[in-house]
Design an enzyme around this catalytic site. Structure first.
Site, short mmCIF file in Angstrom:
data_model
loop_
_atom_site.label_atom_id
_atom_site.label_comp_id
_atom_site.label_asym_id
_atom_site.label_seq_id
_atom_site.Cartn_x
_atom_site.Cartn_y
_atom_site.Cartn_z
N HIS A 126 1.11 -1.07 0.04
CA HIS A 126 0.06 0.00 0.00
C HIS A 126 0.85 1.42 -0.08
O HIS A 126 2.04 1.12 0.58
CB HIS A 126 -0.98 0.14 1.15
CG HIS A 126 -2.03 0.89 1.36
ND1 HIS A 126 -1.69 2.19 1.84
CD2 HIS A 126 -3.17 0.82 1.24
CE1 HIS A 126 -2.59 2.93 1.83
NE2 HIS A 126 -3.79 2.04 1.42
N ASP A 202 3.63 -4.24 7.93
CA ASP A 202 2.27 -3.39 7.86
C ASP A 202 1.20 -4.36 8.20
O ASP A 202 0.76 -5.42 7.49
CB ASP A 202 2.06 -2.84 6.17
CG ASP A 202 0.59 -2.39 6.15
OD1 ASP A 202 -0.16 -2.61 6.79
OD2 ASP A 202 0.66 -1.47 4.96
N GLN A 205 -4.09 -5.28 7.04
CA GLN A 205 -5.26 -6.12 6.75
C GLN A 205 -4.95 -7.58 7.28
O GLN A 205 -5.50 -8.51 7.07
CB GLN A 205 -4.83 -6.44 5.25
CG GLN A 205 -4.97 -5.05 4.14
CD GLN A 205 -6.50 -4.68 4.27
OE1 GLN A 205 -7.46 -5.46 4.84
NE2 GLN A 205 -6.88 -3.59 3.80
N LYS A 228 -10.16 -0.75 10.46
CA LYS A 228 -10.24 -1.86 9.53
C LYS A 228 -10.55 -3.04 10.39
O LYS A 228 -10.72 -4.18 9.95
CB LYS A 228 -9.10 -2.25 8.89
CG LYS A 228 -9.00 -1.02 7.84
CD LYS A 228 -7.69 -1.46 6.85
CE LYS A 228 -7.16 -0.34 6.13
NZ LYS A 228 -7.66 0.33 5.08
N CYS A 370 -4.87 2.63 -3.68
CA CYS A 370 -3.45 3.14 -2.90
C CYS A 370 -2.11 2.26 -3.11
O CYS A 370 -1.59 1.87 -2.41
CB CYS A 370 -3.73 3.49 -1.69
SG CYS A 370 -4.86 4.71 -1.17
C1 LIG Z 1 -2.26 -2.87 3.79
C2 LIG Z 1 -2.62 -1.30 4.13
N1 LIG Z 1 -1.71 -0.58 4.61
C3 LIG Z 1 -1.98 0.76 4.97
C4 LIG Z 1 -3.22 1.16 5.00
C5 LIG Z 1 -3.41 2.77 5.35
O1 LIG Z 1 -4.33 2.68 6.46
P1 LIG Z 1 -4.77 3.99 7.13
O2 LIG Z 1 -5.48 4.90 6.28
O3 LIG Z 1 -5.49 3.59 8.18
O4 LIG Z 1 -3.51 4.57 7.63
C6 LIG Z 1 -4.39 0.47 4.28
C7 LIG Z 1 -5.61 0.88 3.88
O5 LIG Z 1 -6.15 0.95 3.11
C8 LIG Z 1 -3.94 -0.88 3.94
O6 LIG Z 1 -4.82 -1.57 3.56
#
Ligand SMILES: Cc1ncc(COP(=O)(O)O)c(C=O)c1O
Length: 413
Positions: A126, A202, A205, A228, A370
Site C-alpha cells: 500500500h 504493515d 489487513q 479496519k 492505493c
Molecule cells: C495494507 C494497508 N496498509 C496501510 C493502509 C493505510 O491505512 P490508514 O489509512 O488507516 O492509515 C491500508 C488502508 O487501506 C492498507 O490496506
C-alpha cells in the site's frame, strides 16, 4: 458452511448500519478492506465515555479524568494482548497505520539510515508503506529495492538474499489489500535479520482477520489501524521492540510527550508516551479497546476459518458464473489468502462496474486501492475489489454475483 465457525446472523444483529437499505435494496457491505463497519458495542463504549466520564487523559487528578485515563490505558493493554506483545508499553497510539509507518520513517529510519543504505519493499505494498520510504530515499540518497511477485500473486523470494544484501530495513505487508495474499512473515524476517536488516510489518489487513503474534513473526515494528478492525477511524498504532522505542528520538513535539521543558530544551517522556504528543484520540482509543474485546470474543481463529470458507465459496461462485470473462487477481489457494477479492470484468472499467453494482445495494471498491506500483504490475488502472469480513455471509456473495451479472448485461448492450 460459515455458521460452523461464526454465528453470522448474531454478528449482523450487532451492526446497526446493516439494517439500512440503499436504492430500495438490502445493504450488502463488501468494502471492509477499506474500512469496516462498527458494532453497537464499539458505538456504546464511545458514547458512554462522552456521556459519563469524558476528560483529558494523563492530566487531571479528579475522578472522571482518572476513569478516562484508566480506560485509555486499558485499551493499550488489550491491543498488546491481541498482538502478543510482552507489555502494553510496547504499543504507541497514532492516528492510523499511515502515521505509525511515518513514525518509524521519521524517527528510527532518519536516525539509522544514510546515503547508500537500502530499504527493501514489495510490489504489493500500500502507498502507506511506499511513500514514506520514497520521501526518505529522495532526502537521504537511500535505495529502494522491490521484491517482485510470482505468477500466483505471492512474493517471489528467489532473489531475496541479493535484495537484502546491505539493506537496513525490510518493509512488508502481512496481507495484501488488493490480492488478498498472506505473506510468510517468519521466513521473510529470518532472511532480513540474517542480512542485518530490521523488519517493519504493515499489519493493516492482518490484525483484523487472523491471529497475530508479533513475537512469532519476529518483527521489529508492526503497524495497525483501528477502523479496519471494527473500531473507529482516527486511531491506530505501532508495536515495536522496547529497545528500539527507547533509542528512537521523538517524532512529534508538544504537550504530554515531555518530562521536562526549559528555555534551553526538553527531556522526553517515557515510552510509549514519548511518542503521543498533544491530546490523543481518547474516545477512539476506548472504542478500539471495545473492538478488540469484540474480536477476541469471536476468536481470531474462528474469524479466519469463517473468511476462508466464505472466500472459497466466493471464488467458486464467481468462477462458475463468469469463467474467463472475470480475471481474479490473487492466489486461488485459500490457505495463503484472505477474503479480499480483486476482479477485472472483461471489457468493463472498474468504476462502471462499481456504479451498477451500487444500484443493487452492493458496496465494492473500484480503485487502484492505493497500490499504484502493483496496478502497473497487474497492467490495469484499477480493479473492482470485494472484501469479506465477520458480518458477511453466502447471501452477500450471491448478491455480489447477481449484481456483477447485471453490470455485465448492462454494458453488453
Ligand atoms: C495494507 C494497508 N496498509 C496501510 C493502509 C493505510 O491505512 P490508514 O489509512 O488507516 O492509515 C491500508 C488502508 O487501506 C492498507 O490496506
Amino acid at each position: 458452511m460459515s455458521a460452523a465457525t461464526l454465528d453470522v446472523a448474531r454478528i449482523q444483529a450487532d451492526f446497526p448500519i446493516l439494517k439500512r437499505q440503499v436504492h430500495g435494496k438490502r445493504l450488502v457491505y463488501l468494502d471492509s478492506a477499506s474500512s469496516s463497519q462498527k458494532p453497537i458495542q464499539v458505538l456504546d463504549a464511545m458514547d458512554r465515555v462522552y456521556r459519563e466520564s469524558y476528560a483529558n487523559v494523563h492530566r487531571g487528578v479528579y475522578t472522571i479524568a482518572e476513569e478516562t485515563t484508566a480506560a485509555y490505558e486499558a485499551a493499550r493493554g488489550k491491543v498488546a494482548k491481541l498482538l502478543g506483545a510482552a507489555s502494553a508499553k510496547e504499543i504507541v497510539f497514532t492516528k492510523n497505520i499511515t502515521e505509525a509507518i511515518n513514525l518509524v520513517a521519521y524517527s528510527w529510519a532518519r536516525a539509522n539510515l544514510r546515503a547508500g543504505d537500502a530499504i527493501v519493499v514489495t510490489e504489493m505494498e500500500h502507498h502507506a508503506n511506499v511513500v514514506p520510504w520514497h520521501i526518505l530515499a529522495a532526502e537521504r540518497g537511500v535505495e529502494l529495492r522491490w521484491i517482485p511477485l510470482t505468477p500466483d500473486y505471492q512474493l517471489d523470494t528467489t532473489k531475496l538474499d541479493d535484495l537484502l544484501d546491505g539493506a537496513k530495513l525490510l518493509a512488508v505487508t502481512a496481507a495484501s489489500n488488493v490480492l488478498g495474499t498472506i505473506n510468510d512473515l517468519r521466513q521473510l524476517a529470518d532472511a532480513a535479520h540474517a542480512a542485518g536488516a530490521r523488519v517493519l510489518v504493515d499489519g493493516a489487513q492482518a490484525v483484523p482477520h487472523f491471529p497475530v503474534d508479533v513475537q512469532a513473526w519476529d518483527a521489529d515494528f508492526v503497524g495497525f489501524t483501528a477502523h479496519k478492525m471494527l473500531g473507529p477511524s482516527g486511531i491506530g498504532g505501532l508495536w515495536a521492540r522496547p529497545e528500539l522505542l527507547e533509542e528512537m528520538p521523538p517524532f512529534l513535539g508538544g504537550g504530554e510527550m515531555i518530562r521536562e521543558v526549559t528555555k534551553e530544551g526538553f527531556l522526553p517522556n517515557e515510552v510509549p508516551w514519548k511518542f503521543e504528543a498533544g491530546t490523543m484520540p481518547i474516545a477512539e482509543a476506548i472504542g478500539l479497546g471495545a473492538a478488540v474485546d469484540y474480536l477476541s470474543a469471536l476468536g481470531l481463529d474462528a474469524v479466519r476459518a469463517h473468511e476462508k470458507s466464505l472466500t472459497k465459496y466466493a471464488l467458486d461462485r464467481l468462477t462458475d458464473r463468469f469463467g474467463d470473462r472475470l480475471r481474479i487477481d490473487g492466489p486461488r489457494d485459500i490457505e495463503v489468502r484472505g477474503g479480499t477479492i480483486s476482479m477485472v470484468l472483461e471489457g468493463i472499467h472498474a468504476h462502471d462496474v462499481a456504479q451498477v453494482v451500487d444500484e443493487e445495494g452492493v458496496c465494492v471498491r473500484a480503485s487502484h486501492h492505493c497500490a499504484k506500483p502493483l496496478m502497473r504490475v497487474l497492467e490495469v488502472p484499477a480493479t473492482v475489489r470485494a472484501s469479506l469480513y465477520v458480518y458477511n455471509d453466502e447471501a452477500d456473495v450471491d448478491a455480489l454475483v447477481e449484481a456483477l451479472s447485471k453490470a455485465e448485461q448492462f454494458f453488453a448492450i
